[in-house]
Structures are given as C-alpha cells and as structure tokens.
Enzyme design. Sequence first.
Site, PDB file in Angstrom:
ATOM      1  N   HIS A 120       6.478   2.298  10.251  1.00 32.14           N
ATOM      2  CA  HIS A 120       5.346   1.488   9.806  1.00 32.14           C
ATOM      3  C   HIS A 120       5.566   0.038  10.186  1.00 32.14           C
ATOM      4  O   HIS A 120       6.639  -0.520   9.972  1.00 32.14           O
ATOM      5  CB  HIS A 120       5.163   1.576   8.290  1.00 32.14           C
TER       6      HIS A 120
ATOM      7  N   ARG B  57      -8.495  -6.017  -5.439  1.00 31.78           N
ATOM      8  CA  ARG B  57      -7.519  -7.106  -5.270  1.00 31.78           C
ATOM      9  C   ARG B  57      -8.074  -8.190  -4.361  1.00 31.78           C
ATOM     10  O   ARG B  57      -7.865  -9.389  -4.586  1.00 31.78           O
ATOM     11  CB  ARG B  57      -6.206  -6.558  -4.705  1.00 31.78           C
TER      12      ARG B  57
ATOM     13  N   LYS C  44       0.625   5.167   1.037  1.00 31.94           N
ATOM     14  CA  LYS C  44      -0.006   5.803   2.199  1.00 31.94           C
ATOM     15  C   LYS C  44       1.034   6.458   3.102  1.00 31.94           C
ATOM     16  O   LYS C  44       0.839   7.564   3.588  1.00 31.94           O
ATOM     17  CB  LYS C  44      -0.832   4.765   2.966  1.00 31.94           C
TER      18      LYS C  44
END
Lengths: 439, 439
Positions: free
Chosen positions: B83, B169, B188
């Site tokens: 990631h 948010r 995720k």
Amino acid sequence: MRAVDIIDKKKHGEELSKAEIEFLITGYVKGEIPDYQMSAFLMACCFQKLSAQETTHLTDVMRVSGDVMDFSDKISGYTVDKHSTGGVGDKTTLVLGPLVAANGVVVAKMSGRGLGHTGGTLDKLESIDGLKIELEEQDFIDIANKVGVAVCGQTGNVVPADKKLYALRDVTATVEDVALIAASIMSKKLALSNQGLVLDVKTGKGAFMKDLDASIELAQRMVEIGTLMDRDVIGLVTDMDIPLGKTIGNALEVQEALETLQGNGPKDLVDLCTELGGRLLVLANKADSLEEGKSKILKSIDDGSGLKKLEEMVEAQGGSLESLHNLKISKNVFELKSSKSGWVQSMDALSMGIAAMKLGAGRETKEADVDLEVGLKLFKKVGDKVSEGEALLNIYYSDTSKLEEVKKQLLESYTLSDIEVEQPKIILAEVLKDKIVKY
Amino acid sequence: MRAVDIIDKKKHGEELSKAEIEFLITGYVKGEIPDYQMSAFLMACCFQKLSAQETTHLTDVMRVSGDVMDFSDKISGYTVDKHSTGGVGDKTTLVLGPLVAANGVVVAKMSGRGLGHTGGTLDKLESIDGLKIELEEQDFIDIANKVGVAVCGQTGNVVPADKKLYALRDVTATVEDVALIAASIMSKKLALSNQGLVLDVKTGKGAFMKDLDASIELAQRMVEIGTLMDRDVIGLVTDMDIPLGKTIGNALEVQEALETLQGNGPKDLVDLCTELGGRLLVLANKADSLEEGKSKILKSIDDGSGLKKLEEMVEAQGGSLESLHNLKISKNVFELKSSKSGWVQSMDALSMGIAAMKLGAGRETKEADVDLEVGLKLFKKVGDKVSEGEALLNIYYSDTSKLEEVKKQLLESYTLSDIEVEQPKIILAEVLKDKIVKY
C-alpha cells in the site's frame, strides 16, 4: 466562509472572530449548518476552550437568535435580575424579588420550571391560585413598572439557539464545558435588557456543579461575559451541599418565602437574600455600600414592605392573596424521627431533592406533572442537635406508593456526629469583574 | 449501551472496549447512530487519541462492515499486498507486483484511482487497451493463482464504514488524526486476506504527510494494527519531496514501468521496488535475508521474468500486449528549457503533481475524467547538472488552454543551485513491529 474551516481553526486552538461564530450559530439555527458539524465544533470547544471574548461573541450571537426584550425605555429606572444555577429548596427569587423591589429597584425576571432534583420558580408560583406565569410582554412590563417586581415564564421565542444547541449537547457529551454553560445561561439572561444581574452559582452535592473551583470558574466566565456586554454583573458562589432553608416542595417553599418576608425565615435563606439583595442595591445606586444595602434589605423584612411587594405582585399577576396566605399543603404527613442522638454533620441535598421529586414535588422528565402540595419540611439541619426519637423532618405526601422508599432515602441523607458541628456558611465565594474573594 | 456515554468516556480519555467501538461503528453504518454523535466522537478521538488496541478494534470493526475477501484457501501459497499513501509519479505497483510474482509470491491487490495531485494505479492501467480493472472475485482469484499477480478496483461493498466515516470526517475537520487515518487504510487493506503487507508511507511536499515524524508515526500505527491482527506488516517511509521516477501521467508512467522491467528504470524507482520487494520476499520465506530478497528482485529485472509477469497479467486481465508496448502518448510536446545553469537543488512534487493534473492527467474532483495521454517526462531531477537552455522536462498536452500556466508552474517548481547537490535518498525510515530505523 466554510463551517469545516471554522471547526478546524478551533480544533487547532485558534481564536475565532465574531463573524465566524455568527456564521456557525446563525447557520445552525437556520438549519443551513447540520448537527454533525455543530457537534464536532462543540467537542472541539470542550478541548480547546473558548476565550472570554469568544464566549461573549457566542453569548451575544445566541442572545439575538430569537426574541430580545428591550424594555430599557419602557421600564423607568435601573432594572435587575438574579439567576440561580439551580438547587434544592431554592425559593430565593420569591423573597429577594419583593425585597429589592421594596427598595425602588425594578426586578423584571423570567424564570424556569424545575427538572430532576431541582425546583423551579414557576412551579412554586403556581401553588398560588389564579397566578398567571405566562404574561404578555406588555403586561410583564406594566407589572414591573407598577409593582416593581414581575416574574414570568419565557415568552415567545427566546434564544432558540440555546434550545437547539442544548438538545445537541445533551446527546453528544458536550454539556460539561464551562464556556458553553456560561454562554447558555447568559444568552438567556441578557435577552432581557436588565442592567444589573447577580448570579447565584450553587455548588455542592445538590448543585449541578459539585466542585467549588469549577463553580467559581463558571461565575467568573459569566461575570466576564456580562462585563464585556456592558452589564453590571456580580457572582456569588453559594453552598448547595445541603438544601436551602427548611422546605423542599412547591407550596411549602412559597409558604417559607412568605414567612421569611414576615420575619420568620431560616438563617441561610435570609443571609443569602441579604447578600444578593444588598449587592443589587449597590449596583442600582440605592446603597453606597454593601453594608448599607444589606441593612436596607433586612429593614424591608422588618417593616413589611417586602411582604407588601410580594402581595402586590401576586395580585397584579392575577393570583389570590387568600390563597397565598392559605397555601394548600397535603394533609398526609409523616414525621420522620431520628434513630439516634447527636449533631447533624451532613445532609445530602441531591438525595433529598430526589426524595422530594419521588413524592411528586419535582419532575423526572420535562413532560411530567408536579404535585404542588407535597414535599418536605426540615426541622434539623447541619449543626443542629438531635435526640433519639426527635423529628428530623415532616414528609407531606399524596401517594403512599413511594413513601417507604422516600423515608429510607431521607434517613440515609442525614449523617449524625457525636461531637458538636458548626453551622455551614452559605456564601463561599464572590466573583467580581476584577477580583475573586473566597470566604 | 448508549452512544452518548461512549462519547463521554472517550472525551474523558478512557480506553474503549471492542464492544463499545463495535456498538458505535455498526450502529453508525446501519443508520442507528446519527452523524452528529459520530462526529462528536471522532473529534473526541482527535484530542484524546486512540490506543493501539482501540485503533485495532476500530480497524477490525470497520473491516467487517462490508464484504471481506477471504482467499486464504483459494489462492495457494503466501499472498502479499503493498500500500502506498499516494504520491506524484508513483507507478511502483506496476513494477513491484510483477517482480514479486516472478519470485513465486502471489500479489492480490486492490487499487484505487487518483485524486488531486496524486495518481492512481487503476487510471494508469486503463492506458492499456482492453485491460479490465473491474474483475469478478473469482476472476481476480483465478488470475492471481495463474499469473501470480492481479490488480483490480474495489469490488462489491468493501468497508462501507470507511466510506461513510470518511465523508463525515471530511466535513467535520476530523481527517487529520493518525489513528483514524491508519484505521481507514488498514480496514481496507485487511478486508483482503493477504498475509504479508508492505506499507509505502510517502513523506514530503508531494505526499499527504509532509512531516517525516508524522509519517513514521502513521507507519507505526499501521504496523501495530497489522501485527495485532496477525498479519506480517513492514512500513517503509519514503521520500515524496520530489516525484518518483521520471514520468508523471498515466500512459507515461506505464511506459516507465515497462522500461524499468526492461532494465532501463530510473534509480529511485528501481531502489524503491527493490527495497519493498526484497522485504516481501523475506516475509514470504522466499529469501533468507533482505540482501538475498533484493538481489532476487534485481535478477527478475535482469532476466526479464518480471516483464513476463506484467505481460501475463495484462493479457489475463484482457489487455492488449500490442498496446502495452505501444502506449498512446500525446503527440503535442513542449520541451521546457532551463533559463539558467546549475545543479537541481529541489523540485516541488506537489506543484508538479498539480501541473500534471491541470494538463488532464489527474482529477480535481472524484467525478472528473482523466486524459491518459498527457503528462510530464522529467529529464532533470535533484542532483542533476543543468545548462542554460537545456531541457528540464517534456510536457505532453492535449489542450493548450492551461499550457502557459503549467509551463510557468513547472519552471517555478525547480530550484537550481550554483554548487553541486547530492542525490536524495528514497528510503527515509523503516518501521518494523519491534523497531524503527531512520536512514
């Protein structure tokens, strides 16, 4: 301007301008700013704290969010108000208002109803047959002008911002913040154009603020706001570890107020009214010193002029004098006796307030009804000597279903000591715009 | 359980249980807990911080809020993922995935699209004619099994809690919190059952995190979460002060990835892929040491096995090899020349990313279209010597309307020095579950 940027600014501890606070609050009241942005903002305020100036901006923006009653050119002379943060047995308004009015200072006051363990002046006034607490603005002003004291419920749409914000704070854990509490109280007080204001910030077991320093801070914040908004404000922090006076319950408290104006009041209530009233007379230029103010208040008890003002107010608001002097109090009385001897060391005002509520004197929810005839009459308070089998208090009740529970709770509210105990002070601190005095 | 009590608990800095976090998050996803309570909670988290254990609970509860893809018994062998927190010119996945797969480790990866100044792997892949990025779960698994590397978009309803929370948010100034960011990313990533994960946390002008220490903290929080959830996670904090590699733009970056797999890659990109890949091989037990892992990765460039894997993946996902080797890049080229001589001292990755976005290579809003053929090819990077009039970069454009603005912006992105400048490091820190190493 974007709400998210203002929230972020506060989150980072920066000071907000009045325009920014106004944008948030007026947008929120109009429904343009959603609850979720407001609750994030309120939580950020709880952590980053609002400055005195920010709190004043918030107060002022909230204040003008609905109807504002400006009677500065409709009521002649200096007008004053008193605010209490709520306690058990607090019938101060009913005594203080007439005493101050008897000295030529106009008291134009909007009061509230009781909730939980705390009573409300409006409920108490309704013990008097015929007395109207919902007054039209003009009637309120007329009575204030004619009698010198008028007490009514909130008319019209006063500070809708507070109603909406309070409902949100209640469910988002943002109630507990001194600036938000101060802004909430002061926005409602300052929606009326009274020039002078004494704040009676209760502290102790029976108050919302249990801690003396937190109570002093709240008084400070409110005095700051009032001062920045050009009002004359004094804060007294007063004891609410134990109930005020010797009664808890609506008709019972009106009766005690009446007796106090007749010269037979309990010492703590008389002292409190004298300290608050003396200061209001100084603010209004009716006394040159606090000592002079206090002695004028006491004189208005002695000469019956305070009592006369209460009677005039009751009549002007449609109440029956016959009823005032013969208040309906429940005939069902239980005398609660002490199971041991000693001196009363402490009383749990919260527990006693809740006991009175269970009898029906208070309401658990906003919608609940109140039984005006029930309550407690206390014979023994902190510092008093008690013998085994001697009555601590009378319970006036209607419904027997909770009586046993209430008896037990009340007995447990008292703690006795084997050695002599001093009577507690009522005034714990005074907060002025430029100093704080602890007593 | 009441949401307000949980908010209050966090507001007071107490640690929440998994049950409490679950109550809030699942209630929120179901619509039983309103936005205004969640935003107050999130703001309280920003101030009181979530512990590693709380963050892990939050991650796990979010992770299972929607579809979870467990292919542990459907894909044979150790599977890994990478990631990146997003940067400018970041085509790492296109190089790293094939190189790791060439070493017998399965890469099953879901990627995202670009937004703002950062690109996204999915957009880049769409430069290849026919290549499908929306794969059915079974096809994704089949390709991973057959080829060893599959990259697709999020299928189905992966972590709806994150979508809903992120939207909230974004408008309540609660994006900036390391635990909330870590939980968002990891929920995720961990919704797929990959056992190994390397995190490429970008830091610097072109990254979301500008500050090295904050980036290290984010890597730490994510490694903690992964470790507490029994995954093998390593974090590398890597430079994003300047763009990665020598291209910015979709087809241009695929071309650069291809050239890298052909042995002609820029040093920073090769180094980054080697460092990330070497670690993944160690995690997967395909190398005994980082050194061995890195040399295996380099060997897969040299022997063309990485390139072969990319070609196999492209074909398996329906893409044209002809297109891969003949990517469509705009014929409109402007060569931007330096107005002075010197050494490149700095480049503003953010500004260059925005310049590429203005050309159409990126999207300003989620809904915007991307022009795959435009972008930048950089001839000079930090440390390179430049003569007056020498080309700094090529601008590939379609639309001339913003060209002048882009030229100006790009020229200003470069700062030249009169003295020689060192080439910057790409790896700045490594975060393991038990230590942090700064380079």
